[in-house]
Design a protein around this motif. Structure first.
Motif, short mmCIF file in Angstrom:
data_model
loop_
_atom_site.label_atom_id
_atom_site.label_comp_id
_atom_site.label_asym_id
_atom_site.label_seq_id
_atom_site.Cartn_x
_atom_site.Cartn_y
_atom_site.Cartn_z
N LEU A 97 5.27 -2.04 -40.24
CA LEU A 97 5.54 -0.66 -40.66
C LEU A 97 6.49 0.03 -39.70
N GLU A 98 6.24 -0.10 -38.41
CA GLU A 98 7.10 0.55 -37.42
C GLU A 98 8.52 -0.01 -37.45
N ASN A 99 8.64 -1.32 -37.64
CA ASN A 99 9.97 -1.93 -37.74
C ASN A 99 10.75 -1.36 -38.93
N VAL A 100 10.07 -1.19 -40.06
CA VAL A 100 10.73 -0.63 -41.25
C VAL A 100 11.19 0.80 -40.98
N MET A 101 10.41 1.54 -40.22
CA MET A 101 10.70 2.96 -39.98
C MET A 101 11.85 3.21 -39.01
N ILE A 102 12.20 2.22 -38.20
CA ILE A 102 13.14 2.45 -37.09
C ILE A 102 14.47 3.08 -37.52
N LYS A 112 6.24 11.98 -41.35
CA LYS A 112 5.29 11.83 -42.45
C LYS A 112 5.98 11.25 -43.68
N GLU A 113 7.10 11.85 -44.05
CA GLU A 113 7.86 11.38 -45.21
C GLU A 113 8.36 9.96 -44.99
N LEU A 114 8.82 9.67 -43.78
CA LEU A 114 9.36 8.34 -43.45
C LEU A 114 8.26 7.29 -43.55
N LYS A 115 7.10 7.59 -43.01
CA LYS A 115 5.99 6.63 -43.04
C LYS A 115 5.56 6.35 -44.48
N GLU A 116 5.49 7.39 -45.30
CA GLU A 116 5.11 7.22 -46.71
C GLU A 116 6.10 6.31 -47.43
N GLU A 117 7.38 6.54 -47.17
CA GLU A 117 8.41 5.73 -47.84
C GLU A 117 8.38 4.28 -47.35
N ALA A 118 8.17 4.09 -46.05
CA ALA A 118 8.09 2.73 -45.50
C ALA A 118 6.92 1.97 -46.10
N LEU A 119 5.79 2.65 -46.28
CA LEU A 119 4.63 2.01 -46.90
C LEU A 119 4.91 1.64 -48.36
N LYS A 120 5.65 2.49 -49.07
CA LYS A 120 6.00 2.19 -50.46
C LYS A 120 6.92 0.97 -50.53
N LEU A 121 7.85 0.87 -49.58
CA LEU A 121 8.75 -0.28 -49.55
C LEU A 121 7.97 -1.56 -49.25
N LEU A 122 7.05 -1.49 -48.31
CA LEU A 122 6.23 -2.67 -48.01
C LEU A 122 5.39 -3.07 -49.22
N GLU A 123 4.91 -2.07 -49.97
CA GLU A 123 4.17 -2.36 -51.19
C GLU A 123 5.06 -3.05 -52.21
N GLN A 144 11.09 -11.80 -43.21
CA GLN A 144 12.37 -11.49 -43.82
C GLN A 144 12.24 -10.36 -44.84
N ARG A 145 11.12 -10.30 -45.55
CA ARG A 145 10.91 -9.19 -46.48
C ARG A 145 10.73 -7.87 -45.74
N VAL A 146 10.10 -7.91 -44.56
CA VAL A 146 10.04 -6.71 -43.72
C VAL A 146 11.45 -6.28 -43.33
N ALA A 147 12.30 -7.26 -42.98
CA ALA A 147 13.68 -6.95 -42.61
C ALA A 147 14.44 -6.34 -43.79
N VAL A 148 14.16 -6.81 -44.99
CA VAL A 148 14.80 -6.23 -46.18
C VAL A 148 14.34 -4.79 -46.37
N ALA A 149 13.04 -4.54 -46.20
CA ALA A 149 12.52 -3.17 -46.32
C ALA A 149 13.17 -2.27 -45.28
N ARG A 150 13.33 -2.76 -44.06
CA ARG A 150 14.00 -1.98 -43.01
C ARG A 150 15.42 -1.63 -43.42
N LEU A 152 16.50 -1.08 -46.29
CA LEU A 152 16.50 -0.16 -47.43
C LEU A 152 16.02 1.24 -47.09
N ILE A 153 15.42 1.45 -45.93
CA ILE A 153 14.67 2.66 -45.66
C ILE A 153 15.52 3.93 -45.74
N ASN A 154 16.79 3.88 -45.45
CA ASN A 154 17.64 5.07 -45.50
C ASN A 154 18.47 5.16 -46.78
#
Length: 216
Positions: A97-102, A112-123, A144-150, A152-154
């Motif tokens: 989760l933290e890696n996706v949020m960076i 708060k918004e960033l964490k919610e979106e990162a969790l949705k991407l991981l889902e 690698q899927r975590v890296a893909v989510a990262r 996409l986060i922005n």
């Protein structure tokens, strides 16, 4: 979407790119293939604003990125471009989760918004139950899927992938390749993928062949 004109790049006496002209349309999934040393990764890094060419024009979404200051380029890269690397490049001390949020933290988005979106991407990636795991606790495909989510986060316009399935087994390669098309359908990104994987190249909308620093 992406317009390159007369791109030249040398490292010392070695001329790597020798006048590249290339246009990539919005929402296109493009693979770049060629032998080792042909200049594929250098070209990707120029598109990604990590290198400046010695000569030529680089436009992304109508912006001439070569005219931007160093600070402006950093902001542009963080907002408009997402990167996926062969070996994930996840930070080992942080959870998935933290890696996706960076990248969102770098963009100073609200936590708060960033964490919610990162969790949705991981889902979306099928990794809801792995959010609190560190990279050492993930399989290669999961990392690698975590890296893909990262990447996409922005909400980037373009995803740049350098041998994204190169370190994966055949099953995870196939799953990752399917994921790119699912993401294009769901989120509308443009993908530029450097690969040696012939199966991946065959599935993309267009394959660009580079030999000796030139498009052939």
């Amino acid at each position: 979407m992406i317009h390159l004109q007369n791109i030249h790049k040398s490292f010392g006496n070695l001329e790597v790119l020798k006048g590249i002209d290339l246009d990539i349309a919005e929402h296109e999934i493009v693979s770049i293939v060629g032998p080792s040393g042909a200049g594929k990764t250098t070209l990707l890094q120029i598109i990604g604003t990590l290198y400046k060419p010695d000569e030529g024009c680089v436009e992304i979404q109508g912006t001439d990125v070569l005219r931007l200051s160093r600070r402006e380029i950093s902001k542009f890269r963080n907002k408009h471009l997402g990167f996926i690397f062969q070996f994930h490049q996840l930070l080992p001390e942080f959870t998935a989760l933290e890696n996706v949020m960076i990248p969102g933290m770098i963009a100073k988005r609200k936590n708060k918004e960033l964490k919610e979106e990162a969790l949705k991407l991981l889902e979306f990636m099928g990794l809801s139950d792995r959010a609190d795991h560190k990279p050492s606790e993930l399989s290669g495909g999961e990392a690698q899927r975590v890296a893909v989510a990262r990447a996409l986060i922005n909400h980037p316009d373009v995803i740049l992938a350098d041998e994204p399935s190169g370190s994966l087994d055949s099953h995870n390669k196939e799953e990752l390749h399917k994921l790119f098309f699912q993401l294009r359908e769901a989120m509308g990104q443009t993908f530029v993928i450097v690969t040696h994987d012939e199966n991946l190249a065959k599935t993309t909308d267009r394959t660009i062949h580079i030999v000796d620093g030139k498009v052939v």
